[in-house]
Scaffold this active site. Structure first.
Site, mmCIF file in Angstrom:
data_model
loop_
_atom_site.group_PDB
_atom_site.id
_atom_site.type_symbol
_atom_site.label_atom_id
_atom_site.label_comp_id
_atom_site.label_asym_id
_atom_site.label_seq_id
_atom_site.Cartn_x
_atom_site.Cartn_y
_atom_site.Cartn_z
ATOM 1 N N ARG A 1 0.821 -1.218 0.000
ATOM 2 C CA ARG A 1 0.000 0.000 0.000
ATOM 3 C C ARG A 1 0.855 1.267 0.000
ATOM 4 N NH1 ARG A 1 -0.439 -2.474 4.930
ATOM 5 N NH2 ARG A 1 0.295 -1.322 6.767
ATOM 6 N N TYR A 2 2.151 1.103 0.284
ATOM 7 C CA TYR A 2 3.042 2.267 0.336
ATOM 8 C C TYR A 2 3.885 2.430 -0.928
ATOM 9 C CZ TYR A 2 1.942 2.041 5.316
ATOM 10 O OH TYR A 2 1.293 2.002 6.514
ATOM 11 N N THR A 3 4.135 1.357 -1.649
ATOM 12 C CA THR A 3 5.033 1.430 -2.808
ATOM 13 C C THR A 3 4.245 1.625 -4.097
ATOM 14 O OG1 THR A 3 5.046 -0.981 -3.072
ATOM 15 C CG2 THR A 3 6.743 -0.031 -1.670
#
Length: 819
Positions: free
Chosen positions: A117-119
């Site tokens: 969800r962050y990359t």
């Protein structure tokens, strides 16, 4: 009920597991020989390309891509998909990354990537070449897991990805390890093989000499590379790139700038630092990881006088600064896992590209022919434009107009559709010229495509041109250096050991340690740490560069470099041999300990209870491979009850053997042959059935003593036992009694100088200076007696001597030793 079949569980399990094995072999862990991709990798690339998540567009959340891949093509969990996506983005694991990722995608230290969800991710530019022309019916498609969408079974692969990025995986009964290679070299090899289909391996290796790891390093072993390229299996040495850097004050440090492929950098630094902490190699001051965004750098700072090359050799041998890479080139070829060599991989790729180019050309030709047909119709329309306009105006509707065109002017359905949808501005003179030019271009294209389809040489020229275009665009220099020979690492272990003074102590029960002079001198000998039921038999000052040999009562010898002994305080018990020596028996005791500087020369003599004797060479005791965990034999015992009575270095004197029943035999030590470690020796004395050997010693003085189990002691002249030959019975030194007969407990030489070396296992214990040799006797009731042996008067050979106390006869002797 008619569909129910009765089958054995054995048959069902075998058949079902066979299906499962086939599935995971073909559909999970092994790459396809054509595009070099596993199914999950292929699905990731295809799905991202299908969704427009390509290099010329912006990055997209990884979670979105993973969700699309899982929902449409790969229903095996998001973790496996994301892990595969992350790996394809890691430039230390792939020679050419196929996915570009924003954010934390892991590191060479083994750090995990950030959550999906962050990359953000997108396809790399070179990944587009794997998918190039996939929309032109170049590859076969199959239904996905729920039959809602189709997915490719292989990608067009405009470059040989299997060799460029390699592959690794484990399947049912199969594993694969294919190293990455340099893109330019691989393409050069493919181009050469296109021109020379029967090219030899040697010739191909002129273009592709070996792997090229993304982490660089030095690859050693040209013969093994050739073997791997020939058979699919081989092993090469991969060594870190290092240099010795000079520092101020005459110091040096080892700098590591490249490490072997797949080695975890953080673990490597920790292992090197463990070498420093445990002082396995002296001279290392500090280990630092100085890596940053400019590149990898590990600094190993050394002491001023340290031997940098020896330390480097040690680290190469005992850490992952140098590793072995094992080729195991297994790939799916025609739905079957095969171990393949370089020639097979290249030929399979060329065959695949041939199919792709031909199918692409057929698709493009059909498209061009369709367009040419339309253009021909439009050009014809322009020549009869007024009639066509009038016909269309007189028609009722579009369908009527199309039908009128087909009937009146013999236009085809496709041409009629193009005419009725033609925009008015296209009727200018400029557009007429454009259509004529397009017609010419289409005819040229169709001719070219027909040549590619019909002429193999033309097709191969196209293949070579496209490969060279990829090379021109993405070529980069080789990272790994190739060396023909694997260098044998030789370590001068002596130079690694810091020479220090120490004291070594050994107990009869098998406890040993080394102690610093400071700790030893701060305590008295009696303060030695030991168990209450144990006995200190050896203490000696030594150097850490020397070696300790321990000989046991069961005929085993244990080797320990003194620097490997645990450094403890004098009052500590020490380390028991059973902690490291797996074959150290419960009933085994240390008989003799010896410290040696080298194994070049020296003889030992061993005598057993059964009366056998042998000499053996110290050279045969040089360290064996498993010395840390196993002892080795120095004499073979005749039976389980047999024990070694005496062991000591050989001196050029007579030997005197005394049995329990009181027989004494004297003969020259030169009569004892030198034998191998596994021999039992020769007969030293001829024993009666109920007799056994009590003591054996070298004749270094004029007299010797005899102590019986009843506590009777006497001293007699050595000359009372004349020299004879071994294997005789000998002479009695005790008078036989009918009741409570005397039996020899201990016998030994009486020295006029107490510091003289004696053939006895207790003489190495340092004692306070004394001019007398003492015999210490402990009775079974715990009473201790000390007798100065030199003060004893000489007795007759046939006498039984005198009791050392009035009560000793009833108590009997438990322990006796000289000092």
């Amino acid at each position: 009920m008619s569909n129910i079949q009765n089958m054995s569980l054995e048959d069902i399990m075998g058949e079902r597991f066979g299906r499962y094995s086939k599935y995971i072999i073909q559909e999970r862990a092994l790459p396809d020989i054509r595009d070099g991709l596993k199914p999950v990798q292929r699905r990731i690339l295809y799905s991202m390309n299908k969704d427009g998540n390509t290099f010329e567009k912006g990055y997209r959340k990884s979670a979105k891509s993973v969700g699309n891949i899982m929902g449409n093509f790969h229903p095996h969990g998001d973790a496996s998909i994301y892990d595969a996506m992350v790996r394809m983005s890691q430039d230390w694991k792939n020679r050419e990354i196929l996915v570009e990722m924003h954010g934390n995608n892991g590191s060479m230290d083994g750090d995990p990537p950030a959550a999906m969800r962050y990359t953000e991710a997108r396809l790399s530019e070179i990944a587009g070449y794997l998918l190039q022309d996939i929309e032109k019916n170049t590859v076969s498609f199959a239904w996905n897991f729920d039959d809602t969408e189709k997915e490719p079974t292989v990608l067009p692969a405009a470059f040989p990805n299997l060799l460029v990025n390699g592959s690794s995986g484990i399947s049912a009964g199969y594993a694969t390890d294919i190293p990455p290679h340099n893109l330019s070299e691989v393409i050069d090899a493919v181009v050469y093989m296109i021109d020379h289909p029967k090219a030899s391996l040697e010739k191909l290796m002129e273009f592709l000499p070996g792997p090229d790891f993304p982490t660089g390093g030095i690859i050693q072993g040209a013969d093994e590379i050739k073997k791997a390229y020939e058979t699919g299996k081989g092993r090469v040495v991969v060594r870190s790139r290092t240099e010795i850097e000079e520092l101020k004050g005459g110091k040096q440090q080892i700098i590591v700038t490249e490490i072997p492929y797949e080695v975890n950098k953080a673990v490597l630094v920790k292992k090197i630092d463990d070498v420093r902490v445990n002082n396995k190699v002296p001279g290392i001051v500090e280990v630092r990881d100085e890596s940053d965004r400019t590149g990898l750098r590990i600094a190993i700072e050394l002491k001023k006088e340290a031997d940098s090359q020896t330390i480097l050799n040690y680290l190469l041998k005992y850490t992952d600064l140098q590793v072995n890479y094992n080729f195991n080139m297994v790939a799916i070829d025609h739905f079957t896992p095969r171990q393949v060599g370089l020639q097979k991989i290249l030929s399979s790729y060329i065959s695949h590209r041939k199919d792709i180019i031909i199918e692409r050309s057929k698709f493009d030709k059909a498209k061009a022919e369709k367009r040419l047909h339309i253009v021909e119709g439009l050009i014809r329309v322009l020549s009869i434009l007024d009639e066509i306009i009038a016909l269309i105006r007189s028609s009722d509707n579009k369908a009527d107009a199309k039908e009128n065109l087909k009937v009146s002017y013999d236009f085809s359905e496709e041409q009629a559709e193009a005419i009725v949808t033609l925009q008015l501005y296209r009727l200018t003179n400029t557009d007429i010229v454009t259509l004529q030019n397009e017609e010419n271009d289409l005819r040229d294209l169709i001719t070219t495509l027909s040549a590619i389809i019909g002429d193999e040489a033309t097709m191969y020229n196209v293949m070579k041109r496209e490969l060279r275009e990829v090379k021109k665009k993405f070529a980069n220099p080789r990272l790994s250096e190739l060396q023909a020979e694997s260098q044998i690492i030789e370590i001068d272990t002596a130079s690694l050991i810091a020479e220090e003074e120490t004291f070594v102590s050994v107990t009869r029960g098998g406890y040993l340690k080394r102690t610093s002079p400071r700790s030893f001198n701060a305590s008295s000998l009696e303060e030695v740490g030991k168990r209450d039921d144990d006995e200190l038999i050896f203490v000696k000052q030594a150097k850490t560069t020397e070696h300790l040999l321990l000989f046991t009562t069961l005929g085993n010898v244990i080797y320990r470099p003194i620097h490997e002994l645990t450094d403890l305080r004098w009052k500590d018990i020490g380390e028991h041999l059973s902690q490291t020596i797996s074959n150290f028996a419960t009933e085994e005791e240390i008989l003799y300990a010896d410290i040696v500087t080298s194994f070049d020369q020296g003889l030992y003599v061993a005598v057993t209870q059964n009366g056998f004797i042998k000499r053996f060479d110290r050279k045969e005791l040089s360290p064996w491979r498993t010395y840390k965990s196993k002892s080795t034999k120095y004499v073979k015992l005749k039976d389980d009850k047999d024990r070694v009575v005496t062991l000591s270095p050989v001196i050029m004197e007579d030997l005197l053997l005394v049995t329990k029943n009181g027989y004494a035999l004297r003969f020259s030590s030169q009569e004892v042959p030198i034998q191998g470690l596994k021999s039992a020796g020769v007969k030293g004395i001829n024993l009666k059935n109920d007799d056994s050997l009590a003591s054996a010693f070298a004749v270094t003085s004029n007299s010797f003593f005899v102590l019986t189990q009843r506590g009777s002691l006497k001293r007699m002249a050595v000359d009372d036992i004349p020299q004879t030959s071994r294997a005789n019975r000998g002479l009695l030194v005790l008078r036989e009694l009918k009741t409570k007969p005397h039996r020899v407990f201990l016998a030994g030489g009486v020295q006029s100088d107490a510091s003289a070396e004696q053939f006895d296992l207790f003489t190495d214990i340092p004692e306070e200076e004394t001019n007398q040799q003492m015999l210490e006797v402990i009775s079974k009731t715990g009473q201790t007696y000390e007798i100065a042996l030199e003060t004893l008067s000489l007795s007759e050979r046939t006498s039984n001597g005198s009791f050392i106390s009035d009560t000793i006869s009833d108590q009997e002797v438990l322990v006796a030793r000289t000092r």
